[in-house]
Design a protein around this motif. Structure first.
Motif, PDB file in Angstrom:
ATOM      1  N   HIS A   1      13.955  30.677 -59.334  1.00  0.00           N
ATOM      2  CA  HIS A   1      12.958  29.702 -59.432  1.00  0.00           C
ATOM      3  C   HIS A   1      12.385  29.418 -61.056  1.00  0.00           C
ATOM      4  O   HIS A   1      12.318  28.299 -61.548  1.00  0.00           O
ATOM      5  N   THR A   2      12.084  30.279 -61.547  1.00  0.00           N
ATOM      6  CA  THR A   2      11.532  30.239 -63.014  1.00  0.00           C
ATOM      7  C   THR A   2      12.454  29.797 -63.931  1.00  0.00           C
ATOM      8  O   THR A   2      12.389  28.894 -64.497  1.00  0.00           O
ATOM      9  N   LYS A   3      13.978  30.327 -63.724  1.00  0.00           N
ATOM     10  CA  LYS A   3      14.857  30.123 -64.722  1.00  0.00           C
ATOM     11  C   LYS A   3      15.462  28.617 -64.314  1.00  0.00           C
ATOM     12  O   LYS A   3      15.723  27.840 -65.356  1.00  0.00           O
ATOM     13  N   HIS A   4      15.683  28.201 -62.973  1.00  0.00           N
ATOM     14  CA  HIS A   4      16.227  27.089 -62.786  1.00  0.00           C
ATOM     15  C   HIS A   4      15.523  25.830 -62.143  1.00  0.00           C
ATOM     16  O   HIS A   4      15.954  24.710 -61.932  1.00  0.00           O
TER      17      HIS A   4
ATOM     18  N   THR B   1      -2.032  18.249 -44.180  1.00  0.00           N
ATOM     19  CA  THR B   1      -2.532  17.780 -45.514  1.00  0.00           C
ATOM     20  C   THR B   1      -3.662  18.550 -46.178  1.00  0.00           C
ATOM     21  O   THR B   1      -3.745  18.664 -47.496  1.00  0.00           O
ATOM     22  N   GLU B   2      -4.362  19.356 -45.522  1.00  0.00           N
ATOM     23  CA  GLU B   2      -5.600  20.264 -46.139  1.00  0.00           C
ATOM     24  C   GLU B   2      -4.844  21.695 -46.468  1.00  0.00           C
ATOM     25  O   GLU B   2      -5.397  22.490 -47.325  1.00  0.00           O
ATOM     26  N   ALA B   3      -3.626  21.936 -46.218  1.00  0.00           N
ATOM     27  CA  ALA B   3      -2.906  23.084 -46.700  1.00  0.00           C
ATOM     28  C   ALA B   3      -2.552  22.912 -48.171  1.00  0.00           C
ATOM     29  O   ALA B   3      -1.970  21.864 -48.699  1.00  0.00           O
ATOM     30  N   LYS B   4      -2.876  24.015 -49.009  1.00  0.00           N
ATOM     31  CA  LYS B   4      -2.625  23.970 -50.381  1.00  0.00           C
ATOM     32  C   LYS B   4      -1.079  24.115 -50.773  1.00  0.00           C
ATOM     33  O   LYS B   4      -0.218  23.632 -51.311  1.00  0.00           O
ATOM     34  N   GLU B   5      -0.696  25.061 -49.781  1.00  0.00           N
ATOM     35  CA  GLU B   5       0.608  25.761 -50.023  1.00  0.00           C
ATOM     36  C   GLU B   5       1.263  25.599 -48.355  1.00  0.00           C
ATOM     37  O   GLU B   5       0.609  26.090 -47.681  1.00  0.00           O
ATOM     38  N   VAL B   6       2.390  25.370 -48.191  1.00  0.00           N
ATOM     39  CA  VAL B   6       3.130  25.601 -46.768  1.00  0.00           C
ATOM     40  C   VAL B   6       4.247  26.634 -46.993  1.00  0.00           C
ATOM     41  O   VAL B   6       5.040  26.613 -48.193  1.00  0.00           O
ATOM     42  N   VAL B   7       4.792  27.270 -46.185  1.00  0.00           N
ATOM     43  CA  VAL B   7       6.254  28.054 -46.167  1.00  0.00           C
ATOM     44  C   VAL B   7       7.174  26.908 -46.189  1.00  0.00           C
ATOM     45  O   VAL B   7       7.275  25.961 -45.311  1.00  0.00           O
ATOM     46  N   GLY B   8       8.110  27.257 -47.090  1.00  0.00           N
ATOM     47  CA  GLY B   8       9.320  26.429 -47.457  1.00  0.00           C
ATOM     48  C   GLY B   8      10.531  27.054 -46.774  1.00  0.00           C
ATOM     49  O   GLY B   8      11.423  26.599 -46.262  1.00  0.00           O
ATOM     50  N   GLY B   9      10.430  28.416 -46.908  1.00  0.00           N
ATOM     51  CA  GLY B   9      11.648  29.439 -46.684  1.00  0.00           C
ATOM     52  C   GLY B   9      11.190  30.759 -46.436  1.00  0.00           C
ATOM     53  O   GLY B   9      10.332  31.070 -46.427  1.00  0.00           O
TER      54      GLY B   9
ATOM     55  N   TRP C   1       7.801  24.636 -61.764  1.00  0.00           N
ATOM     56  CA  TRP C   1       7.715  25.126 -60.127  1.00  0.00           C
ATOM     57  C   TRP C   1       6.721  25.986 -60.136  1.00  0.00           C
ATOM     58  O   TRP C   1       6.746  26.939 -60.794  1.00  0.00           O
ATOM     59  N   GLU C   2       5.802  25.816 -59.038  1.00  0.00           N
ATOM     60  CA  GLU C   2       4.766  26.876 -59.046  1.00  0.00           C
ATOM     61  C   GLU C   2       4.704  27.078 -57.570  1.00  0.00           C
ATOM     62  O   GLU C   2       4.760  26.155 -56.747  1.00  0.00           O
ATOM     63  N   GLY C   3       4.711  28.534 -57.152  1.00  0.00           N
ATOM     64  CA  GLY C   3       4.667  28.837 -55.582  1.00  0.00           C
ATOM     65  C   GLY C   3       4.303  30.260 -55.572  1.00  0.00           C
ATOM     66  O   GLY C   3       4.159  31.081 -56.719  1.00  0.00           O
ATOM     67  N   THR C   4       4.610  30.597 -54.233  1.00  0.00           N
ATOM     68  CA  THR C   4       4.081  31.871 -53.938  1.00  0.00           C
ATOM     69  C   THR C   4       5.247  32.708 -53.176  1.00  0.00           C
ATOM     70  O   THR C   4       5.863  32.133 -52.233  1.00  0.00           O
ATOM     71  N   SER C   5       5.325  34.023 -53.086  1.00  0.00           N
ATOM     72  CA  SER C   5       6.330  34.804 -52.305  1.00  0.00           C
ATOM     73  C   SER C   5       5.224  35.719 -51.664  1.00  0.00           C
ATOM     74  O   SER C   5       4.650  36.405 -52.297  1.00  0.00           O
ATOM     75  N   GLU C   6       5.355  35.699 -50.321  1.00  0.00           N
ATOM     76  CA  GLU C   6       4.672  36.671 -49.512  1.00  0.00           C
ATOM     77  C   GLU C   6       5.767  37.787 -49.017  1.00  0.00           C
ATOM     78  O   GLU C   6       6.848  37.367 -48.673  1.00  0.00           O
TER      79      GLU C   6
ATOM     80  N   MET D   1      10.011  37.745 -45.657  1.00  0.00           N
ATOM     81  CA  MET D   1       9.699  37.229 -47.047  1.00  0.00           C
ATOM     82  C   MET D   1       9.663  35.965 -46.716  1.00  0.00           C
ATOM     83  O   MET D   1      10.381  35.276 -46.196  1.00  0.00           O
ATOM     84  N   MET D   2       8.688  35.220 -47.515  1.00  0.00           N
ATOM     85  CA  MET D   2       8.299  33.867 -47.420  1.00  0.00           C
ATOM     86  C   MET D   2       8.021  33.307 -48.752  1.00  0.00           C
ATOM     87  O   MET D   2       7.341  33.956 -49.518  1.00  0.00           O
ATOM     88  N   VAL D   3       8.469  32.084 -48.936  1.00  0.00           N
ATOM     89  CA  VAL D   3       8.182  31.332 -50.195  1.00  0.00           C
ATOM     90  C   VAL D   3       7.196  30.147 -49.785  1.00  0.00           C
ATOM     91  O   VAL D   3       7.821  29.331 -48.900  1.00  0.00           O
ATOM     92  N   LYS D   4       6.002  30.089 -50.332  1.00  0.00           N
ATOM     93  CA  LYS D   4       5.187  29.024 -50.175  1.00  0.00           C
ATOM     94  C   LYS D   4       5.185  28.192 -51.552  1.00  0.00           C
ATOM     95  O   LYS D   4       4.921  28.866 -52.418  1.00  0.00           O
ATOM     96  N   ALA D   5       4.964  26.840 -51.313  1.00  0.00           N
ATOM     97  CA  ALA D   5       4.583  26.012 -52.372  1.00  0.00           C
ATOM     98  C   ALA D   5       4.022  24.912 -51.755  1.00  0.00           C
ATOM     99  O   ALA D   5       3.958  24.435 -50.742  1.00  0.00           O
ATOM    100  N   ASN D   6       3.624  23.823 -52.656  1.00  0.00           N
ATOM    101  CA  ASN D   6       2.904  22.819 -52.304  1.00  0.00           C
ATOM    102  C   ASN D   6       4.164  21.851 -51.776  1.00  0.00           C
ATOM    103  O   ASN D   6       5.152  21.995 -52.314  1.00  0.00           O
TER     104      ASN D   6
END
Length: 120
Positions: free
Chosen positions: A100-103, A69-77, A107-112, A5-10
């Motif tokens: 993330h929604t609660k705390h 810099t061209e990446a809209k989202e990068v893997v953060g965790g 924040w906007e991001g994606t989990s894959e 599982m990966m979390v991606k965000a700006n």
């Protein structure tokens, strides 16, 4: 069954840093998940400025140092989860993202989630 599982965000969110309440909630969630055996390993990644990209194009290897810099989202965790079913993995990912929604309002991001091949 194992899942990656990966979390991606700006990357702008790295500069802000997660709110202390989210760090505390994630720490508790991960600790409980590790104790139950659902989470095998987890971690965060440094910014893309510390990364290197390897790409093969037209038979040639191209190596590029970050930042990307061209990446809209990068893997953060990431996390490796070991569960009995896809439904269990989906529920684990849902619970993690809801933290993330609660705390971290705004924040906007994606989990894959990817099922891992297990060899040998």
């Amino acid at each position: 069954m194992k899942y990656l599982m990966m979390v991606k965000a700006n990357e702008k969110y790295r500069a802000e840093g997660p709110p202390p309440a989210l760090l505390e909630a994630m720490g508790k969630f991960v600790q409980e998940s590790m104790q139950s055996g659902k989470v095998v390993d987890t971690g965060g990644l440094k910014p893309s400025s510390a990364a290197t990209r390897f790409r093969i194009e037209k038979g040639k290897l191209k190596v590029t140092d970050g930042p990307f810099t061209e990446a809209k989202e990068v893997v953060g965790g990431w996390a490796i989860v070991k569960v009995n079913s896809r439904a269990e993995a989906l529920e684990n990912a849902r619970q993690f993202m809801e933290l993330h929604t609660k705390h971290w309002p705004g924040w906007e991001g994606t989990s894959e989630m990817y099922e891992m091949e297990e060899y040998g």
